[in-house]
Design a protein around this motif. Structure first.
Motif, PDB file in Angstrom:
ATOM      1  N   ALA A 191      -1.632   3.578   4.965  1.00  0.00           N
ATOM      2  CA  ALA A 191      -2.956   2.949   4.579  1.00  0.00           C
ATOM      3  C   ALA A 191      -3.546   2.167   5.767  1.00  0.00           C
ATOM      4  O   ALA A 191      -4.935   1.879   5.690  1.00  0.00           O
ATOM      5  CB  ALA A 191      -2.938   2.264   3.167  1.00  0.00           C
ATOM      6  N   GLY A 192      -2.855   1.738   6.354  1.00  0.00           N
ATOM      7  CA  GLY A 192      -3.387   0.997   7.646  1.00  0.00           C
ATOM      8  C   GLY A 192      -3.101  -0.417   7.820  1.00  0.00           C
ATOM      9  O   GLY A 192      -3.644  -1.212   8.383  1.00  0.00           O
TER      10      GLY A 192
ATOM     11  N   THR B 136      -9.738   0.265   3.084  1.00  0.00           N
ATOM     12  CA  THR B 136      -9.552   0.366   4.590  1.00  0.00           C
ATOM     13  C   THR B 136      -9.998   1.717   5.143  1.00  0.00           C
ATOM     14  O   THR B 136     -10.221   2.534   4.306  1.00  0.00           O
ATOM     15  CB  THR B 136      -7.895   0.248   5.171  1.00  0.00           C
ATOM     16  OG1 THR B 136      -7.279   1.444   4.410  1.00  0.00           O
ATOM     17  CG2 THR B 136      -7.396  -0.903   4.647  1.00  0.00           C
ATOM     18  N   LYS B 137     -10.049   1.962   6.633  1.00  0.00           N
ATOM     19  CA  LYS B 137     -10.642   2.971   6.979  1.00  0.00           C
ATOM     20  C   LYS B 137     -12.057   3.501   6.676  1.00  0.00           C
ATOM     21  O   LYS B 137     -12.543   4.666   6.454  1.00  0.00           O
ATOM     22  CB  LYS B 137      -9.698   4.079   6.773  1.00  0.00           C
ATOM     23  CG  LYS B 137      -8.270   3.724   7.178  1.00  0.00           C
ATOM     24  CD  LYS B 137      -7.446   5.163   7.336  1.00  0.00           C
ATOM     25  CE  LYS B 137      -5.850   4.634   7.258  1.00  0.00           C
ATOM     26  NZ  LYS B 137      -5.005   5.633   7.271  1.00  0.00           N
TER      27      LYS B 137
ATOM     28  N   THR C  34      -9.134   7.691   2.424  1.00  0.00           N
ATOM     29  CA  THR C  34      -8.549   9.045   2.509  1.00  0.00           C
ATOM     30  C   THR C  34      -7.560   9.447   1.491  1.00  0.00           C
ATOM     31  O   THR C  34      -7.222  10.455   1.127  1.00  0.00           O
ATOM     32  CB  THR C  34      -7.777   9.168   3.925  1.00  0.00           C
ATOM     33  OG1 THR C  34      -6.727   8.346   4.030  1.00  0.00           O
ATOM     34  CG2 THR C  34      -8.766   9.276   4.903  1.00  0.00           C
ATOM     35  N   GLU C  35      -7.409   8.294   0.429  1.00  0.00           N
ATOM     36  CA  GLU C  35      -6.324   8.482  -0.581  1.00  0.00           C
ATOM     37  C   GLU C  35      -6.939   8.725  -1.862  1.00  0.00           C
ATOM     38  O   GLU C  35      -6.011   9.244  -2.934  1.00  0.00           O
ATOM     39  CB  GLU C  35      -5.603   7.072  -0.767  1.00  0.00           C
ATOM     40  CG  GLU C  35      -4.668   6.772   0.557  1.00  0.00           C
ATOM     41  CD  GLU C  35      -3.915   5.439   0.420  1.00  0.00           C
ATOM     42  OE1 GLU C  35      -3.169   5.334  -0.504  1.00  0.00           O
ATOM     43  OE2 GLU C  35      -4.485   4.554   1.039  1.00  0.00           O
TER      44      GLU C  35
ATOM     45  N   SER D 243       0.950  -1.308   0.056  1.00  0.00           N
ATOM     46  CA  SER D 243       0.014   0.125  -0.094  1.00  0.00           C
ATOM     47  C   SER D 243       1.059   1.330  -0.115  1.00  0.00           C
ATOM     48  O   SER D 243       2.138   0.917   0.157  1.00  0.00           O
ATOM     49  CB  SER D 243      -0.976   0.141   1.190  1.00  0.00           C
ATOM     50  OG  SER D 243      -0.202   0.546   2.513  1.00  0.00           O
TER      51      SER D 243
ATOM     52  N   SER E 248      -6.968   3.186   1.491  1.00  0.00           N
ATOM     53  CA  SER E 248      -7.560   3.800   2.721  1.00  0.00           C
ATOM     54  C   SER E 248      -8.543   4.758   1.614  1.00  0.00           C
ATOM     55  O   SER E 248      -8.075   5.401   0.574  1.00  0.00           O
ATOM     56  CB  SER E 248      -7.016   4.398   3.402  1.00  0.00           C
ATOM     57  OG  SER E 248      -5.962   5.306   3.324  1.00  0.00           O
TER      58      SER E 248
ATOM     59  N   SER F 103     -12.858  -1.805   8.517  1.00  0.00           N
ATOM     60  CA  SER F 103     -12.265  -0.650   9.305  1.00  0.00           C
ATOM     61  C   SER F 103     -11.714  -1.562  10.320  1.00  0.00           C
ATOM     62  O   SER F 103     -12.207  -2.332  11.202  1.00  0.00           O
ATOM     63  CB  SER F 103     -13.686   0.133   9.912  1.00  0.00           C
ATOM     64  OG  SER F 103     -12.831   0.875  10.989  1.00  0.00           O
TER      65      SER F 103
END
Ligand SMILES: Nc1nc2c(ncn2[C@@H]2O[C@H](COP(=O)(O)OP(=O)(O)OP(=O)(O)O)[C@@H](O)[C@H]2O)c(=O)[nH]1
Ligand SMILES: [Zn+2]
Ligand SMILES: [Zn+2]
Ligand SMILES: [Zn+2]
Length: 306
Positions: free
Chosen positions: A128-129, A251-252, A229-230, A124, A227, A283
């Motif tokens: 990204a988590g 993710t997230k 947020t990307e 990732s 994620s 999540s």
């Protein structure tokens, strides 16, 4: 510049200006090389019309002049031979590196198979988590499946420490300037960890959506994590990674109410790049979607028994 794998040699780049009257390449790509004496040379290929990465001709006799577009003072301009050497050496190194890696990856794969071990390569962009999902997955599954972790980062043992806190055997590989894990590092990691037969080895690669796509580690599958947020267009921007992966974990998803992210569009883009992608939406914070991910992990480990 990535001297390890040569992936940032911009010779293959094309430039498109959205909204401009003409489409296609509108600017000449330029690229950099480090010469033997340490000089960094940047030049474009405006002046001569040759295919990217075909530089051997520089030394073939018809091109025995200094490169016209090299942006260094005339007094220190390298000869055409030096230039050819730099290009030739870079390409040969890259080929040798990949061939050597593939041989070791095959050894790793054979070893995993002989021991009925499932190895997954988590890739990732940074943050990204990966580690958060690993920690949660280990906490939830380690009673059912023996798990060990090989952690890749350029510096620090932070992630390995987070994993180790779960009681899971782990080893941190720091790649320094390297931007990806290589098969040889996995070999070393396995020797240190000695994972038990019928277990799951989780490999967290260096956060980078580009280079890890090139390097086979001998894993059963690459798992690309993205994620919310990307931005939903990552699969289109980094198609090699999403094509090299069998699984994508979005993710997230607990953050969806707060970000501008169109899940359906992201899934469409991902399937456009790789129709075979298996996709999970999770999540690690709330636990949403983890049951499906765990079911897949357990089924995958079970199929290694066959
Ligand atoms: N809201 C939310 N935050 C998360 C989730 N998973 C991870 N994070 C946060 O995202 C940040 C990065 O998470 P990491 O797990 O360290 O990401 P990584 O991919 O391992 O990062 P690198 O190893 O640096 O590439 C941390 O602040 C986490 O707490 C999630 O499911 N929801
Ligand atoms: Zn050139
Ligand atoms: Zn991490
Ligand atoms: Zn690289």
């Amino acid at each position: 510049m990535c001297v390890t794998c040569g992936c940032s040699d911009g010779a293959q780049a094309t430039y498109t200006r959205p909204g401009a009257a003409t489409t296609g390449a509108t600017e000449s790509p330029s690229h950099s090389h480090v010469l033997a004496d340490g000089t960094v040379v940047t030049h474009s290929h405006d002046e001569h019309d040759h295919a990217p990465h075909e530089h051997a001709h520089h030394g073939n006799g018809h091109h025995q002049v200094s490169h016209p577009a090299i942006a260094i003072p005339a007094a220190s301009q390298p000869s055409a031979e030096t230039h050819a050497l730099a290009h030739g050496t870079t390409l040969t190194l890259e080929q040798n590196l990949l061939a050597k890696n593939d041989r070791l990856a095959t050894q790793n794969r054979d070893w995993f198979r002989a021991h009925s071990i499932t190895a997954l390569n988590l890739v990732s962009s940074p943050g990204a988590g990966k580690t958060t999902l690993l920690v949660r997955t280990i906490a939830d599954l380690q009673a059912e499946i023996p798990i060990t972790v090989i952690e890749g980062d350029q510096e620090t043992a932070n992630d390995a420490e987070r994993i180790a806190a779960t009681g899971c055997p782990t080893i941190q590989v720091n790649t320094g300037t390297g931007c990806h894990l290589e098969a040889a590092m996995i070999d070393r990691g396995l020797q240190a960890l000695n994972p038990p037969d019928h277990s799951l080895v989780l490999i967290e690669n260096v956060g980078n959506l580009v280079c890890p796509a090139l390097f086979d580690l001998g894993e059963h599958a690459k798992v690309a994590m993205l994620s919310v947020t990307e931005g939903e267009d990552k699969p289109l921007k980094y198609p090699h990674m999403f094509r090299a992966s069998q699984v994508m974990v979005l993710t997230k998803i607990d953050l969806l109410p707060y970000v501008n992210f169109d899940v359906q569009r992201c899934l469409d883009y991902a399937r456009q790049v790789n129709p075979q992608l298996r996709i999970f939406q999770v999540s690690a914070t709330t636990g949403a979607g983890l049951a499906d991910w765990y079911d897949w992990l357990k089924a995958t480990v079970q199929s290694a028994e066959a």
